[in-house]
Every structure is written in structure tokens, then in C-alpha cells.
Design an enzyme around this catalytic site. Structure first.
Site, PDB file in Angstrom:
ATOM      1  N   HIS A 198       0.819  -1.207   0.000  1.00  0.00           N
ATOM      2  CA  HIS A 198       0.000   0.000   0.000  1.00  0.00           C
ATOM      3  C   HIS A 198       0.852   1.255   0.000  1.00  0.00           C
ATOM      4  O   HIS A 198       0.429   2.314  -0.472  1.00  0.00           O
ATOM      5  CB  HIS A 198      -1.024  -0.026   1.129  1.00  0.00           C
ATOM      6  N   ARG A 305     -10.803   3.982  -1.045  1.00  0.00           N
ATOM      7  CA  ARG A 305     -10.221   3.121   0.015  1.00  0.00           C
ATOM      8  C   ARG A 305     -10.423   3.815   1.362  1.00  0.00           C
ATOM      9  O   ARG A 305      -9.566   4.548   1.834  1.00  0.00           O
ATOM     10  CB  ARG A 305      -8.720   2.935  -0.228  1.00  0.00           C
ATOM     11  N   ARG A 345     -15.643   1.678  -0.748  1.00  0.00           N
ATOM     12  CA  ARG A 345     -15.303   0.359  -0.208  1.00  0.00           C
ATOM     13  C   ARG A 345     -15.276   0.430   1.312  1.00  0.00           C
ATOM     14  O   ARG A 345     -14.686   1.351   1.883  1.00  0.00           O
ATOM     15  CB  ARG A 345     -13.932  -0.097  -0.714  1.00  0.00           C
ATOM     16  N   GLU A 443     -11.012 -10.810  -4.816  1.00  0.00           N
ATOM     17  CA  GLU A 443      -9.569 -10.716  -4.584  1.00  0.00           C
ATOM     18  C   GLU A 443      -9.003 -11.943  -3.875  1.00  0.00           C
ATOM     19  O   GLU A 443      -7.821 -12.001  -3.580  1.00  0.00           O
ATOM     20  CB  GLU A 443      -9.202  -9.424  -3.850  1.00  0.00           C
ATOM     21  N   ASN A 466      -4.483  -6.797  -7.081  1.00  0.00           N
ATOM     22  CA  ASN A 466      -3.316  -6.770  -6.179  1.00  0.00           C
ATOM     23  C   ASN A 466      -3.375  -7.949  -5.219  1.00  0.00           C
ATOM     24  O   ASN A 466      -2.395  -8.670  -5.033  1.00  0.00           O
ATOM     25  CB  ASN A 466      -3.286  -5.473  -5.366  1.00  0.00           C
ATOM     26  N   ASP A 467      -4.521  -8.115  -4.595  1.00  0.00           N
ATOM     27  CA  ASP A 467      -4.643  -9.224  -3.662  1.00  0.00           C
ATOM     28  C   ASP A 467      -4.877 -10.543  -4.388  1.00  0.00           C
ATOM     29  O   ASP A 467      -4.395 -11.581  -3.943  1.00  0.00           O
ATOM     30  CB  ASP A 467      -5.780  -8.962  -2.664  1.00  0.00           C
ATOM     31  N   ARG A 477       2.623  -9.328  -0.795  1.00  0.00           N
ATOM     32  CA  ARG A 477       2.835  -8.192  -1.698  1.00  0.00           C
ATOM     33  C   ARG A 477       3.730  -7.128  -1.086  1.00  0.00           C
ATOM     34  O   ARG A 477       4.179  -6.207  -1.773  1.00  0.00           O
ATOM     35  CB  ARG A 477       1.482  -7.593  -2.148  1.00  0.00           C
ATOM     36  N   CYS A 514     -10.143  -2.928 -10.283  1.00  0.00           N
ATOM     37  CA  CYS A 514      -9.673  -1.720  -9.590  1.00  0.00           C
ATOM     38  C   CYS A 514      -8.279  -1.914  -8.986  1.00  0.00           C
ATOM     39  O   CYS A 514      -7.762  -1.051  -8.308  1.00  0.00           O
ATOM     40  CB  CYS A 514     -10.667  -1.294  -8.505  1.00  0.00           C
TER      41      CYS A 514
HETATM   42  C1  PEP Z   1      -6.664  -4.965  -4.754  1.00  0.00           C
HETATM   43  O1  PEP Z   1      -6.409  -5.821  -3.903  1.00  0.00           O
HETATM   44  O2  PEP Z   1      -6.393  -5.093  -5.954  1.00  0.00           O
HETATM   45  C2  PEP Z   1      -7.289  -3.689  -4.349  1.00  0.00           C
HETATM   46  C3  PEP Z   1      -7.719  -2.826  -5.247  1.00  0.00           C
HETATM   47  O3  PEP Z   1      -7.370  -3.413  -3.023  1.00  0.00           O
HETATM   48  P1  PEP Z   1      -6.118  -2.969  -2.133  1.00  0.00           P
HETATM   49  O4  PEP Z   1      -4.976  -2.696  -3.055  1.00  0.00           O
HETATM   50  O5  PEP Z   1      -6.531  -1.772  -1.368  1.00  0.00           O
HETATM   51  O6  PEP Z   1      -5.898  -4.170  -1.274  1.00  0.00           O
HETATM   52 MG    MG Z   2      -7.248  -5.645  -1.958  1.00  0.00          MG
END
Ligand code: PEP
Ligand code: MG
Length: 583
Positions: A198, A305, A345, A443, A466-467, A477, A514
Site C-alpha cells: 500500500h 479506500r 469500499r 480478490e 493486487n490481492d 505483496r 480496480c
Molecule cells: C486490490 O487488492 O487489488 C485492491 C484494489 O485493493 P487494495 O490494493 O486496497 O488491497
Molecule cells: Mg485488496
């Protein structure tokens, strides 16, 4: 000093050139901003007043020492008084404010860090131990300063010599990054961190070049060193020779020109060459991001977020934002977006985004009580947020997005809590949108594989790549040691993506992406080919993605993507995805 180059993971694009500003963990805890030239003397006065207050505090402690207090206590207070009067503390930080325009807290911490480093070099163990006293005195002054903090205007960009500042730190948490939103800094370098941590995401959203996972950067780079941060190549050049500096300045100028060219696309609709409209939305972290989102031509907010409203607020439960405070933030956002949809979210706390008063952190936080799991375990906190979001839905189009769902019962419990919040508001005669759409983040691989369970129950889906990548490939990550394994083009990831998009489309349930893949032009055509029509990303990436869409022909992309989805050899997939870009 000889020039040297360090390598890390490029996480936010662009070139930054400036002087290193070393951030220690202590320094990270105070606010950093540059004061306006006309406010400098007031800031100096603020620090002087704080020092006087601490002198008085020490005297008062002296006076009230109990008779039987150990003698060392008095001696200890004397030492603190002497340290406080020493020009190293009582004068040097004032010059830092005057010369570099740092705010008082930042100036003081900079000097304390400098003194602490000098003490570390002292051979005599007793003297070396005095470092603690200096830090304690510093903390006393800081306490007074932060208790009386006045909010001065925040300046940005360069220090008084015109040099930009590059933050160099061992690690920066996403909450720490929040304080850099005013862009007092123009580049980031950290020892730790991964591609989609993040921290990296926030630096991309700030549009500030950053390289993370540069092991030992914070040891090798010294305060005020000249540094080039190449956020495209993941390279950090320290004390560059003039010729290299010149070359980078030229690249900076080229980037600036490209950016100007792209800005002409702001009002152009995102339509493929064969006429398919694509919706481009913005990811935001705070309501203040809305003007930038609108400026980039976003058609709405695809991901707000909200956890950033909850972080960096100090260690008390009461410091969590109240329902009214949250409502104000959500209302402000939807009003600022002027009728465009805003997808909010619910709290995604846990993993690398912890609340300040987090309970004991799990051994494996990414797999622990995170996101919806946390909210279902804390129904009161969740209900407060749901009520605040629902109340804001009376002021503009809002959708509710739930992170990290994996189980049917989690969806059912969430929907029941949303209904409970609606009932409460109805009973209190408070307005909200009764038909508010509720969607799930996809995710967790289990969610992607069992998508039917989701399309049956929810109004829309948003894929968090991402997740999804983190959990599919079992790599943290945030961990730079496994960053090289983070591969969006792994056949398993592509399978889950393709499967989710097509299953949602067949069921007639809108789906977006996203995660960071949505804002990466290397993947735009691949996602279009999979059938994706809605992308949500940082505003800074939106125009280059739009440019990529304007040059795309779905007729050509579709058959090519089908082949990619059937391929299993990584080299073939990578090559084919590159080919897509020149079709
Ligand atoms: C993701 O996991 O792709 C996402 C958009 O949420 P975050 O990056 O806040 O975990
Ligand atoms: Mg996520």
C-alpha cells in the site's frame, strides 16, 4: 564523494532529482511541511516558546520532588536542563527553520537525529548513553509542540535553495505516507517494500516517483546527498556526475512534454477504434483527491479506500472517525464528484494497513483478520460505517463495495448488517438510497473460482488484482524478497481474471478491475480482450490508459487474447501480451 547506483523495485513512474532527506522512525511520527517564508519567524517563535515551556516544566518537577527522591533524579533533571539550554538544541533547530523552512517539529527531529548519530560514534560508553537524554528532552519539546500545533499553510516542492527533497527511509507505512500528501517531497526511496504494497500504491496515487526494496539505501545514502530517483527503471543514483544529471534533466523535460500532450485527451471519450465505450474511473484515498480525479477526466470513483480515514489518528479508540465525521467525508466526496457515481469500499483494515490501536498483530496478517473479516468481528464499527455511507447516499449516487469476501455466509451476514443499518435509519427518519447497489471485491482465488455464489447475491463485482495475485501466487505483496515472483501474467492469474470477467458478463453483472493492473498500460489491451469494459485506477494513470484504448481495435485484440488465455508457457504469454500493444 564518489557516485554510486542502487537498484530496487520501481513502483511509481517518473524521474525525481533532489537532495536526500533521511527519515528515521522517530522523524516519521511528526508532521512534515514547509512553512511559507512570511510564517518562518512565527514558526521559530513557536519552537522557542515550547523550549521555554519545557524549562518551566523541568523546574516545576524539581520543586515538587519528594524529600526522599533518589539523588540521581535531581542530577538527571539538571542534565536535561543543560541539554535544553545547549545551542545544539536551543539554536540549531531554529536555524533549520530559517534556512530550510521546515516546520518546528520536523526541524527539531532532524537535529535530534543528527546529534544521536554523532553520539553513536562516541567510544566512551557513558557518553554514548547520553543519547537517550537528548532524545528524551527532544520528546518533551515535541509533546509541547504537538499539543499546541497551529495549522500553518503547507508549502510544497523545493526547499529555500530550490532543491527538491527525496525521502529516504528504511520503511514507510501507508499511514506515514498520508502525511506526504501535500507533496513536500518529490521522490521516495525505501529499503523495504514490494510492488503492490500500500505504500507503493499511495506513492503512485500521489504521482511521485518511488523506488522501494532498495536494500541498505538508508544506510548508504546520507542526509543532503544529491539523488536521482528513476521510478521507471528502479534505479537510484547517488551523487551523480554532471553528465548523468544533465541526461536525467533532459528525460524529465521529455516526460513533462508527454504529460502536456496527454492532457489534451481529458475531455475525449474513451472509445475503442471500433466504437466500444470504456468507462474509466478513479481510485481515491481521501475526499480531497476528488478534484484531481475530475481533472483527469474520470467518470466517477471506482474505488474509495476508506481505511485511510481511519489510519494515522493516534492510539485511542475514540480517535476512530465517528459516524458524523465519516458521513461528512462520504458526503463531501459524492458532492465533489458532481453526480458521477462513487463506489465506497468498506474498511479494509489489516495486513499492511493497521489501525493505530490494532490488537495484537497476527503472525500472518495478510491471511488474518483483515477487511470484511475484521468488520464482521467488530459489527458495531461496521454498522457505524454502513450508516455513514447510507446517509451520504441521499446526496448522490453511491455504491457499496465489500473487500475480501470469500464465503457465502460472509456475504449473507454483510447484507443482513446493511439491512439492519437501513432499518435503523428508517426508524430515525434519516434519508438514504434504499436501492443502493452492493458489490464484492473479487480478490481471493476462492471467490473468483466460485463466482456464481457472488453473482447470485450481489449487484456488481470489482476485481482486486493486487490481492488476487498475492493470494493466488502465495506471495506477500509487501515483501521485497519475493517481489520477483509477483507476476500478473502467471497463467493461473490470467485464468482467474478471464473466468471472472466472462462469468460476470454471462450473468449480466457489471464487473470492473480496480487493482493496479487496471492502470498499467502494458495490460490495457489484454483486459479489453478479456471483455473488461470498466477500469478503475489512480487519476495519474488515467490519460495514458485512455490513449491506449483510443488506439485499440477489439476486432484484432479478441482472437489474440483467446490464444493468450490458452497458453501456459510464461515466455510465450509475455511475448504475446507485448504483441497486443503493437496490433
Ligand atoms: C486490490 O487488492 O487489488 C485492491 C484494489 O485493493 P487494495 O490494493 O486496497 O488491497
Ligand atoms: Mg485488496
Amino acid at each position: 564523494m564518489a557516485s554510486f547506483t542502487l537498484h530496487g523495485i520501481p513502483v511509481s513512474r517518473g524521474i525525481a532529482i533532489g537532495r536526500a532527506h533521511m527519515l528515521t522512525p522517530a522523524a516519521l511520527e511528526v508532521e512534515h511541511y514547509l512553512v511559507e517564508p512570511e510564517e518562518v519567524e512565527a514558526e521559530v517563535q513557536r519552537l522557542q516558546d515550547a523550549i521555554v515551556t519545557v524549562h518551566r516544566e523541568l523546574q516545576s518537577i524539581w520543586k515538587h520532588l519528594p524529600q526522599d527522591a533518589p539523588a540521581e533524579l535531581g542530577a538527571f533533571l539538571d542534565v536535561h536542563g543543560l541539554i535544553l539550554s545547549d545551542p545544539m538544541i536551543s539554536e540549531v533547530p531554529l536555524s533549520i527553520i530559517r534556512n530550510r523552512h521546515y516546520n518546528a517539529e520536523w526541524a527539531l527531529v532532524t537535529q535530534i537525529d543528527e546529534l544521536s548519530a554523532q553520539f553513536d560514534e562516541i567510544e566512551d560508553e557513558y557518553l554514548r548513553g547520553r543519547k537517550q537524554d537528548i532524545q528524551q528532552v527532544g520528546e518533551r519539546v515535541l509533546k509541547v509542540l504537538t499539543g499546541t500545533a497551529t495549522h500553518l499553510p503547507r508549502l510544497t516542492e523545493a526547499d529555500e535553495t530550490g532543491a527538491h527533497l527525496i525521502v529516504v527511509a528504511h520503511d514507510i507505512s501507508p499511514a506515514d505516507m498520508l502525511q506526504f500528501r501535500d507533496r513536500a517531497f518529490s521522490g521516495f526511496v525505501t529499503d523495504l517494500g514490494g510492488q503492490n504494497s500500500h505504500t507503493a500504491i499511495v506513492s503512485r496515487s500521489l504521482d511521485i516517483p518511488a523506488v522501494v526494496g532498495v536494500q541498505n539505501a538508508s544506510m548508504l545514502i546520507k542526509q543532503d546527498d544529491w539523488v536521482i530517483v528513476d521510478g521507471d527503471a528502479g534505479v537510484v543514483i547517488v551523487d551523480p556526475p554532471a553528465i548523468i544529471l544533465e541526461r536525467y534533466r533532459e528525460r524529465q523535460a521529455v516526460l513533462l512534454r508527454e504529460r502536456k500532450k496527454l492532457s489534451k485527451l481529458k475531455k475525449t471519450p474513451a472509445v475503442t477504434r471500433d466504437g466500444t465505450s470504456i468507462s474509466l474511473l478513479a481510485n481515491i484515498e481521501l475526499p480531497d483527491d476528488c478534484p484531481v480525479a475530475l481533472e483527469s477526466g474520470a467518470m466517477g470513483v471506482g474505488l474509495f479506500r476508506t481505511e485511510f480515514l481511519f489510519m494515522g489518528r493516534g492510539g485511542h479508540e475514540s480517535r476512530l472517525p465517528s459516524e458524523d465525521e465519516q458521513f461528512e467525508s462520504y458526503r463531501k466526496t459524492v458532492v465533489a464528484m458532481k453526480g458521477r457515481p462513487v463506489t465506497i469500499r468498506t474498511l479494509d483494515i489489516g495486513a499492511d494497513k493497521q489501525l493505530d490501536d490494532a490488537r495484537e498483530i497476527s503472525l500472518n496478517p495478510a491471511l488474518g483478520l483483515r477487511a470484511i473479516r475484521y468488520c464482521l468481528a467488530e459489527p458495531q464499527l461496521f454498522l457505524t460505517q454502513l450508516r455513514a455511507i447510507l446517509r451520504a447516499s441521499a446526496y448522490g449516487p453511491i455504491k457499496l463495495l465489500i473487500p475480501m469476501l470469500a464465503h457465502a455466509f460472509e456475504i449473507d451476514q454483510t447484507l443482513a448488517l446493511i439491512n439492519q443499518a437501513k432499518e435503523q435509519l428508517r426508524a430515525e427518519n434519516i434519508k438514504f438510497d434504499p436501492d443502493i447497489a452492493v458489490g464484492a471485491m473479487i480478490e481471493v482465488p476462492a471467490a473468483a473460482l466460485a463466482l456464481q455464489m457472488f453473482v447470485k447475491r450481489l449487484d456488481f463485482l470489482s476485481i482486486g488484482t493486487n490481492d488476487l495475485i498475492q493470494y493466488t501466487l502465495a506471495i506477500d505483496r509487501v515483501d521485497h524478497e519475493v517481489a520477483h515472483l509477483y507476476n500478473p501474467l502467471h497463467p493461473a492469474v490470467l485464468y482467474l481474471l478471464g473466468h471472472s470477467i466472462s462469468t460476470a458478463a454471462k450473468a449480466g453483472v457489471p464487473v470492473s478491475v480496480c487493482g493496479e493492473m487496471a492502470g498499467d498500460i502494458r495490460f490495457t489491451r489484454l483486459l479489453l480482450g478479456m471483455g473488461l469494459r470498466e477500469f478503475s485506477m489512480h487519476p495519474a494513470q488515467l490519460l495514458s490508459v485512455k490513449q491506449e484504448i483510443l488506439g485499440s481495435d477489439l476486432g484484432k485484440i479478441l482472437p489474440h487474447t483467446k490464444k493468450i488465455l490458452r497458453a501456459v508457457e510464461p515466455a510465450i504469454i509475455t511475448e504475446a501480451v507485448e504483441q497486443l500493444r503493437i496490433l
